[in-house]
Design a protein around this motif. Structure first.
Motif, PDB file in Angstrom:
ATOM      1  N   TYR A  33      37.940  -8.620 -44.156  1.00  0.00           N
ATOM      2  CA  TYR A  33      39.537  -7.613 -43.602  1.00  0.00           C
ATOM      3  C   TYR A  33      38.443  -6.364 -43.104  1.00  0.00           C
ATOM      4  N   THR A  34      39.457  -5.289 -43.082  1.00  0.00           N
ATOM      5  CA  THR A  34      39.008  -4.245 -42.720  1.00  0.00           C
ATOM      6  C   THR A  34      39.212  -3.749 -43.967  1.00  0.00           C
ATOM      7  N   ALA A  35      38.222  -2.000 -43.617  1.00  0.00           N
ATOM      8  CA  ALA A  35      38.253  -1.002 -44.955  1.00  0.00           C
ATOM      9  C   ALA A  35      39.872  -0.979 -45.429  1.00  0.00           C
TER      10      ALA A  35
ATOM     11  N   GLY B 267      41.754  -3.433 -47.352  1.00  0.00           N
ATOM     12  CA  GLY B 267      41.354  -2.953 -48.434  1.00  0.00           C
ATOM     13  C   GLY B 267      42.153  -2.084 -49.022  1.00  0.00           C
ATOM     14  N   GLN B 268      43.091  -1.221 -48.685  1.00  0.00           N
ATOM     15  CA  GLN B 268      44.166  -0.624 -49.032  1.00  0.00           C
ATOM     16  C   GLN B 268      45.391  -1.212 -49.439  1.00  0.00           C
TER      17      GLN B 268
ATOM     18  N   GLU C 253      34.148  -7.014 -46.214  1.00  0.00           N
ATOM     19  CA  GLU C 253      34.472  -6.128 -45.951  1.00  0.00           C
ATOM     20  C   GLU C 253      33.734  -6.185 -43.843  1.00  0.00           C
TER      21      GLU C 253
ATOM     22  N   GLN D 202      35.440   4.329 -38.262  1.00  0.00           N
ATOM     23  CA  GLN D 202      35.783   3.615 -39.192  1.00  0.00           C
ATOM     24  C   GLN D 202      37.387   4.924 -39.566  1.00  0.00           C
TER      25      GLN D 202
ATOM     26  N   PRO E 103      37.637   6.258 -42.393  1.00  0.00           N
ATOM     27  CA  PRO E 103      36.712   6.326 -44.021  1.00  0.00           C
ATOM     28  C   PRO E 103      35.150   7.390 -43.495  1.00  0.00           C
TER      29      PRO E 103
ATOM     30  N   ILE F 250      42.478   6.767 -50.016  1.00  0.00           N
ATOM     31  CA  ILE F 250      41.421   7.105 -49.383  1.00  0.00           C
ATOM     32  C   ILE F 250      40.949   8.508 -49.384  1.00  0.00           C
TER      33      ILE F 250
END
Length: 302
Positions: A98-100, A103-104, A127, A227, A229, A251
């Motif tokens: 999964y991508t970051a 994940g959210q 990830e 990315q 983040p 995030i």
């Protein structure tokens, strides 16, 4: 021959860049850890770390080994889990990448459903950026991917599972953050923009360009990152603004404010971020279909 213990020790030192911290993490003393690294270096006939009294750094060879070492450990963990599941009469193992941002947004609900409806299944989570997911799906080291849309590849099937809009991320102490109401992209024409890397995050890079073209705005790009983040961290440092999925608000650092983009902005016709679920159509893992059914059930309830 290289052992898994040696690779585990190597990964710990490579990630901690400190032999004492790595030994603590592995619940062992430093001398046997050092011996494992020395044996690995002898086996490979190359130095993996540069060590001084003050610091530990990876050599070029060490940097080349690290991703492969992680992959081998993942494969070993999957093999152990597969054999253990068969021995216990359990349902088996499935690896989900999964991508970051997935994940959210998607992963938490998927995990809740899997825990309730597939209690005997072992889920291995990784990830990975979308491009790496596609490569792992082709090799068979990943069963399910949650990724941004990419160009179609033979034997890889995809379908959309989640869609949201982009918002503008700005430093909380900037004048933009004090504005009331949604922004238009024209409001950003004189601001410094933080952009997605075209090599690592092609989907977002092209989407943002299409939005600014639609609005007739030429953004002043000052830096690239791969990315969400990382871009949020740059925004929090006051280096400029960027566009991120609305779910990134979960995030975002306190120093970052997310502002909606006006639905009357010309970019609205392309302001849609998609997340796909992907799988190898030649996979022999029966759990792939079961997991896809869980995702379908989640869509039916929306």
């Amino acid at each position: 021959m290289i052992s898994l213990v040696q690779l585990e020790c190597f990964i710990a030192v490579a990630e901690e860049l400190h032999f004492g911290a790595a030994a603590t993490r592995l619940k062992m003393t430093q001398p046997p850890l050092s011996r494992q690294i020395q044996q690995l270096e002898r086996e490979l006939s190359t130095r993996l770390f540069d060590r001084t009294s003050r610091r530990v750094t990876l050599t070029q060879a060490g940097r080349a080994l690290l991703p492969n070492a992680r992959r081998l450990i993942d494969l070993a963990a999957k093999a152990v889990a597969d054999v253990r599941s068969v021995g216990q009469g359990a349902a088996g193992t499935i690896t989900i990448a999964y991508t970051a941002m997935a994940g959210q947004s998607v992963v938490p609900d998927l995990l809740r459903r899997a825990a309730a409806e597939l209690p005997g299944v072992t889920l291995l989570l990784r990830e990975l950026v979308s491009l790496d997911q596609m490569e792992e799906l082709e090799k068979g080291t990943v069963d399910i991917g949650l990724m941004r849309p990419l160009l179609a590849r033979p034997q890889i099937s995809t379908r959309p599972v989640y869609r949201e809009r982009l918002a503008v991320a700005v430093p909380s102490d900037s004048p933009l953050a004090q504005r009331e109401g949604p922004l238009k992209l024209i409001d950003l024409k004189d601001e410094q923009m933080l952009m997605y890397s075209p090599s690592v995050a092609r989907y977002f890079h092209d989407l943002l360009l299409s939005m600014f073209v639609a609005s007739g705005v030429h953004p002043h790009i000052v830096q690239y990152a791969g990315q969400v983040p990382a871009l949020l961290a740059l925004v929090s440092a006051g280096l400029g603004f960027t566009l991120v999925p609305e779910s990134a608000g979960r995030i975002a650092p306190e120093a970052v404010t997310l502002l909606p983009i006006s639905e009357t902005d010309p970019s609205s016709r392309v302001n849609s971020v998609e997340l796909d679920i992907a799988w190898n159509s030649e996979s022999h893992n029966p759990l792939v279909e079961r997991l896809l059914s869980l995702v379908d059930d989640a869509h039916d309830e929306e």
